[in-house]
Design a protein around this motif. Structure first.
Motif, PDB file in Angstrom:
ATOM      1  N   GLY A  95      39.064   4.490 -35.967  1.00 56.16           N
ATOM      2  CA  GLY A  95      39.226   5.566 -36.389  1.00 56.16           C
ATOM      3  C   GLY A  95      38.252   6.783 -36.003  1.00 56.16           C
ATOM      4  N   LEU A  96      37.314   6.205 -34.959  1.00 61.46           N
ATOM      5  CA  LEU A  96      36.192   7.422 -34.713  1.00 61.46           C
ATOM      6  C   LEU A  96      36.179   7.521 -33.223  1.00 61.46           C
ATOM      7  CD1 LEU A  96      33.422   6.045 -36.648  1.00 61.46           C
ATOM      8  CD2 LEU A  96      34.579   8.048 -37.124  1.00 61.46           C
ATOM      9  N   GLY A  97      37.493   7.240 -32.585  1.00 57.38           N
ATOM     10  CA  GLY A  97      37.661   7.192 -31.065  1.00 57.38           C
ATOM     11  C   GLY A  97      37.442   8.598 -30.291  1.00 57.38           C
ATOM     12  N   LEU A  98      38.255   9.460 -30.605  1.00 57.79           N
ATOM     13  CA  LEU A  98      38.130  10.756 -29.904  1.00 57.79           C
ATOM     14  C   LEU A  98      36.612  11.268 -30.109  1.00 57.79           C
ATOM     15  CD1 LEU A  98      39.528  12.826 -28.203  1.00 57.79           C
ATOM     16  CD2 LEU A  98      40.215  13.943 -30.225  1.00 57.79           C
ATOM     17  N   PRO A  99      36.276  11.633 -31.239  1.00 55.32           N
ATOM     18  CA  PRO A  99      35.080  12.339 -31.493  1.00 55.32           C
ATOM     19  C   PRO A  99      33.809  11.645 -30.728  1.00 55.32           C
ATOM     20  CG  PRO A  99      36.079  12.107 -33.737  1.00 55.32           C
ATOM     21  CD  PRO A  99      36.782  11.481 -32.641  1.00 55.32           C
ATOM     22  N   ILE A 100      33.725  10.246 -30.778  1.00 58.39           N
ATOM     23  CA  ILE A 100      32.724   9.746 -30.144  1.00 58.39           C
ATOM     24  C   ILE A 100      32.982   9.625 -28.537  1.00 58.39           C
ATOM     25  CG2 ILE A 100      31.783   7.113 -29.901  1.00 58.39           C
ATOM     26  CD1 ILE A 100      32.319   6.623 -32.653  1.00 58.39           C
ATOM     27  N   ALA A 101      33.891   9.426 -28.054  1.00 59.91           N
ATOM     28  CA  ALA A 101      34.283   9.312 -26.752  1.00 59.91           C
ATOM     29  C   ALA A 101      33.958  10.629 -26.189  1.00 59.91           C
ATOM     30  CB  ALA A 101      35.808   9.199 -26.445  1.00 59.91           C
ATOM     31  N   ALA A 102      34.438  11.783 -26.815  1.00 57.30           N
ATOM     32  CA  ALA A 102      33.835  12.901 -26.079  1.00 57.30           C
ATOM     33  C   ALA A 102      32.457  13.307 -26.197  1.00 57.30           C
ATOM     34  CB  ALA A 102      34.681  14.221 -26.968  1.00 57.30           C
ATOM     35  N   VAL A 103      31.881  13.026 -27.447  1.00 59.69           N
ATOM     36  CA  VAL A 103      30.387  13.360 -27.576  1.00 59.69           C
ATOM     37  C   VAL A 103      29.412  12.406 -26.555  1.00 59.69           C
ATOM     38  CG1 VAL A 103      28.436  13.636 -29.077  1.00 59.69           C
ATOM     39  CG2 VAL A 103      30.634  14.394 -29.840  1.00 59.69           C
ATOM     40  N   LEU A 104      29.947  11.289 -26.578  1.00 57.88           N
ATOM     41  CA  LEU A 104      29.098  10.272 -25.856  1.00 57.88           C
ATOM     42  C   LEU A 104      29.455  10.561 -24.344  1.00 57.88           C
ATOM     43  CD1 LEU A 104      29.250   6.837 -27.528  1.00 57.88           C
ATOM     44  CD2 LEU A 104      27.286   8.525 -27.323  1.00 57.88           C
ATOM     45  N   ALA A 105      30.505  11.130 -24.071  1.00 52.48           N
ATOM     46  CA  ALA A 105      30.948  11.526 -22.558  1.00 52.48           C
ATOM     47  C   ALA A 105      29.693  12.343 -22.126  1.00 52.48           C
ATOM     48  CB  ALA A 105      32.214  11.717 -22.322  1.00 52.48           C
ATOM     49  N   GLN A 150      26.844  13.264 -23.599  1.00 53.75           N
ATOM     50  CA  GLN A 150      25.586  12.599 -23.639  1.00 53.75           C
ATOM     51  C   GLN A 150      25.212  11.738 -22.539  1.00 53.75           C
ATOM     52  OE1 GLN A 150      23.199  13.468 -26.017  1.00 53.75           O
ATOM     53  NE2 GLN A 150      24.141  13.390 -27.896  1.00 53.75           N
ATOM     54  N   THR A 151      26.240  11.240 -22.109  1.00 50.85           N
ATOM     55  CA  THR A 151      26.051  10.105 -20.917  1.00 50.85           C
ATOM     56  C   THR A 151      25.634  11.146 -19.538  1.00 50.85           C
ATOM     57  OG1 THR A 151      27.134   8.611 -21.861  1.00 50.85           O
ATOM     58  CG2 THR A 151      27.048   8.462 -19.399  1.00 50.85           C
ATOM     59  N   ILE A 183      22.440  11.180 -17.353  1.00 51.94           N
ATOM     60  CA  ILE A 183      22.385  10.827 -15.783  1.00 51.94           C
ATOM     61  C   ILE A 183      21.547  12.084 -15.041  1.00 51.94           C
ATOM     62  CG2 ILE A 183      23.785  10.393 -13.695  1.00 51.94           C
ATOM     63  CD1 ILE A 183      25.947   8.885 -15.733  1.00 51.94           C
ATOM     64  N   LEU A 184      22.170  13.333 -15.365  1.00 53.59           N
ATOM     65  CA  LEU A 184      21.751  14.656 -14.723  1.00 53.59           C
ATOM     66  C   LEU A 184      20.292  14.667 -15.039  1.00 53.59           C
ATOM     67  CD1 LEU A 184      24.731  16.748 -15.308  1.00 53.59           C
ATOM     68  CD2 LEU A 184      24.177  15.500 -13.359  1.00 53.59           C
ATOM     69  N   PHE A 185      19.689  14.483 -16.213  1.00 53.55           N
ATOM     70  CA  PHE A 185      18.468  14.473 -16.616  1.00 53.55           C
ATOM     71  C   PHE A 185      17.588  13.550 -15.839  1.00 53.55           C
ATOM     72  CE2 PHE A 185      14.649  13.839 -19.373  1.00 53.55           C
ATOM     73  CZ  PHE A 185      14.292  15.373 -19.632  1.00 53.55           C
ATOM     74  N   VAL A 186      17.825  12.449 -15.670  1.00 51.25           N
ATOM     75  CA  VAL A 186      17.090  11.413 -15.079  1.00 51.25           C
ATOM     76  C   VAL A 186      16.842  11.504 -13.457  1.00 51.25           C
ATOM     77  CG1 VAL A 186      17.074   9.065 -14.259  1.00 51.25           C
ATOM     78  CG2 VAL A 186      17.458   9.413 -16.692  1.00 51.25           C
ATOM     79  N   ILE A 187      18.241  12.023 -12.894  1.00 54.35           N
ATOM     80  CA  ILE A 187      18.073  12.304 -11.453  1.00 54.35           C
ATOM     81  C   ILE A 187      17.522  13.603 -11.261  1.00 54.35           C
ATOM     82  CG2 ILE A 187      19.556  12.525  -9.589  1.00 54.35           C
ATOM     83  CD1 ILE A 187      21.567  10.763 -10.991  1.00 54.35           C
ATOM     84  N   TYR A 188      17.743  14.513 -12.087  1.00 57.76           N
ATOM     85  CA  TYR A 188      17.091  15.914 -11.361  1.00 57.76           C
ATOM     86  C   TYR A 188      15.916  16.369 -12.315  1.00 57.76           C
ATOM     87  CZ  TYR A 188      21.598  15.876  -8.819  1.00 57.76           C
ATOM     88  OH  TYR A 188      22.697  15.507  -8.001  1.00 57.76           O
ATOM     89  N   VAL A 189      15.500  15.623 -13.281  1.00 55.98           N
ATOM     90  CA  VAL A 189      14.470  16.292 -13.886  1.00 55.98           C
ATOM     91  C   VAL A 189      13.123  15.152 -13.906  1.00 55.98           C
ATOM     92  CG1 VAL A 189      13.253  17.149 -16.224  1.00 55.98           C
ATOM     93  CG2 VAL A 189      15.669  17.590 -15.374  1.00 55.98           C
ATOM     94  N   ALA A 225      13.314   5.602 -13.839  1.00 52.38           N
ATOM     95  CA  ALA A 225      14.737   6.297 -14.126  1.00 52.38           C
ATOM     96  C   ALA A 225      15.876   5.463 -14.708  1.00 52.38           C
ATOM     97  CB  ALA A 225      15.351   6.929 -12.790  1.00 52.38           C
ATOM     98  N   ALA A 226      15.923   4.051 -14.194  1.00 51.78           N
ATOM     99  CA  ALA A 226      16.861   3.050 -14.553  1.00 51.78           C
ATOM    100  C   ALA A 226      16.545   2.711 -16.057  1.00 51.78           C
ATOM    101  CB  ALA A 226      16.593   1.895 -13.737  1.00 51.78           C
ATOM    102  N   GLY A 227      15.071   2.583 -16.264  1.00 43.39           N
ATOM    103  CA  GLY A 227      14.651   2.225 -17.622  1.00 43.39           C
ATOM    104  C   GLY A 227      15.087   3.231 -18.650  1.00 43.39           C
ATOM    105  N   PHE A 228      14.638   4.616 -18.156  1.00 43.19           N
ATOM    106  CA  PHE A 228      14.717   5.760 -19.015  1.00 43.19           C
ATOM    107  C   PHE A 228      16.290   5.886 -19.673  1.00 43.19           C
ATOM    108  CE2 PHE A 228      14.730  10.002 -20.843  1.00 43.19           C
ATOM    109  CZ  PHE A 228      13.629  10.236 -21.578  1.00 43.19           C
ATOM    110  N   GLY A 229      17.138   5.582 -18.552  1.00 44.06           N
ATOM    111  CA  GLY A 229      18.538   5.764 -18.646  1.00 44.06           C
ATOM    112  C   GLY A 229      18.898   4.723 -19.867  1.00 44.06           C
ATOM    113  N   GLY A 230      18.419   3.565 -19.828  1.00 48.12           N
ATOM    114  CA  GLY A 230      18.705   2.636 -20.802  1.00 48.12           C
ATOM    115  C   GLY A 230      18.005   2.811 -22.136  1.00 48.12           C
TER     116      GLY A 230
END
Length: 403
Positions: A308-318, A320-321, A325-331, A346-351
């Motif tokens: 029952g939470l599919g669309l809001p979670i999918a959109a917001v987590l997309a 957030q992800t 990714i952009l923050f880790v690579i470019y900042v 960078a790998a660790g901070f992403g996790g």
């Protein structure tokens, strides 16, 4: 009618070991998993979680796992990290530690901005943004469970606990999958190699060194277990002292501290005693403990919480992800110097940003097993995630929830 199937502790631990071995076998069989640095327990854990979800649907009963053994594996793992930590590495890690502290605060703030915007778009109360943000992501399941009732009381949102757990669950899965590919991209694009290729592997043994390392014997394993047990006993005692002082820290933090003390003092006080730090036995036990913890954590994920939470979670987590990714690579990567250690972090901070500290360590382990060691990274990131993030996160979340 009983709607639950309770899985006893011994069976949970046994399943965890089997799931870890499944992931290890798949990683060795399918090169693509090594190519993108997917941690071994992640593959087996997610497959098992999917299987258990199917069983729950067919049986009409929820599977409830006893997880005391999982928590012990976490304590065992961080004690091993402490034993391997050298004071020289701690000192050398001062600058990246400070940078990571600042970047962590920025990440917490950004996650909550994204979370609040997402909450408003999908007609959730503004305060529920923290459950789409740092309370569930960089905070993980524990923080989400702690803050969800407060969000519910402040807003009248009845499904706050389910929302927080669902976001934390999906965040953990994403975190386990993006760290390795990020490091692969950074390492190979920039032609990076370890500055100390002969340094001790903090966790595990590299894929290309499994058959050529020093022998592991029952005596070497016994020495390591003695040192680990002493670290854990000391950690329990220190944890009591810290708790009486009014400061709440996870148990693995004082065990990490005591492990650092033992690992650095024993060679000085007892120079004739062979150290356990840097030995293959300690590396193997540390990887075993981390793998067992993560396998159990992932296989026990409750996919039913996502209903029952599919669309809001999918959109917001997309969103957030993408931000992570952009923050880790470019900042983060440029600020940490664009070197091999920066790629591992960078790998660790992403996790860490989307999941939890063990996920971050698992990501870094998969990277260093393929490309080479980075001992300072394994000291710096746990210090940030264990000591600092809960305090900073709580302050920012409280500001939003009480608004």
């Amino acid at each position: 009618m009983d709607t639950q199937i309770v899985i006893p502790e011994m069976i949970t631990a046994t399943l965890g070991l089997a799931v870890f071995l499944l992931g290890a076998r798949l990683t060795r069989r399918f090169a693509i998993l090594r190519e993108f640095n997917i941690p071994e327990p992640v593959t087996g854990g997610l497959l098992a979680a999917a299987l258990f979800a199917v069983i729950a649907v067919i049986s009409g009963k929820d599977l409830v796992f006893s997880t005391t053994s999982r928590d012990f594996f976490l304590v065992l793992f961080f004690s091993s990290i402490g034993l391997n930590a050298r004071l020289g590495d701690l000192i050398a890690g001062g600058k990246p530690l400070a940078i990571l502290l600042v970047l962590t605060v920025l990440t917490i703030a950004a996650q909550n901005v994204i979370g609040v915007v997402g909450a408003l778009i999908f007609d959730f109360p503004m305060q529920a943004g923290v459950l789409f943000g740092s309370a569930a992501l960089i905070g993980g399941h524990g923080t989400a469970i702690a803050w969800a009732p407060k969000v519910g009381n402040a807003t009248g949102l009845e499904g706050a606990p389910e929302l927080g757990i669902a976001v934390a669950t999906i965040g953990l899965i994403i975190a386990a999958l993006i760290g390795g590919p990020i490091a692969k991209f950074l390492v190979e694009r920039n032609g990076l190699t370890p500055s100390r290729p002969d340094a001790v592997q903090a966790v595990g043994i590299g894929y290309d060194k499994e058959d050529t390392t020093r022998p592991i014997t029952h005596v070497s394993l016994m020495k390591v277990m003695l040192a680990l047990n002493l670290s854990i006993i000391g950690g329990y005692m220190l944890h009591e002292v810290i708790a009486e002082a009014g400061l709440m820290l996870p148990l693995f933090v004082p065990c990490l501290i005591v492990g650092i003390v033992i690992g650095n003092l024993v060679p000085i006080l007892f120079p004739n005693v062979s150290p356990v730090a840097g030995t293959p036995s300690l590396s193997v036990i540390s990887e075993f403990a981390l793998g067992a913890f993560l396998a159990i954590s992932l296989m026990t994920l409750d996919f039913a919480s996502l209903r029952g939470l599919g669309l809001p979670i999918a959109a917001v987590l997309a969103a957030q992800t993408l931000f992570a990714i952009l923050f880790v690579i470019y900042v983060l990567f440029p600020l940490l110097g664009r070197g091999y250690r920066a790629a591992v972090l960078a790998a660790g901070f992403g996790g860490f940003a989307l999941g939890a500290t063990p996920t971050a360590i698992a990501n870094m382990t998969a990277v260093t097993k393929r490309y080479g060691p980075s001992p300072i990274a394994f000291v710096v990131l746990p210090l940030v995630s264990a000591f600092f993030v809960d305090i900073a996160n709580a302050i920012i979340i409280q500001m939003i929830v009480s608004h």
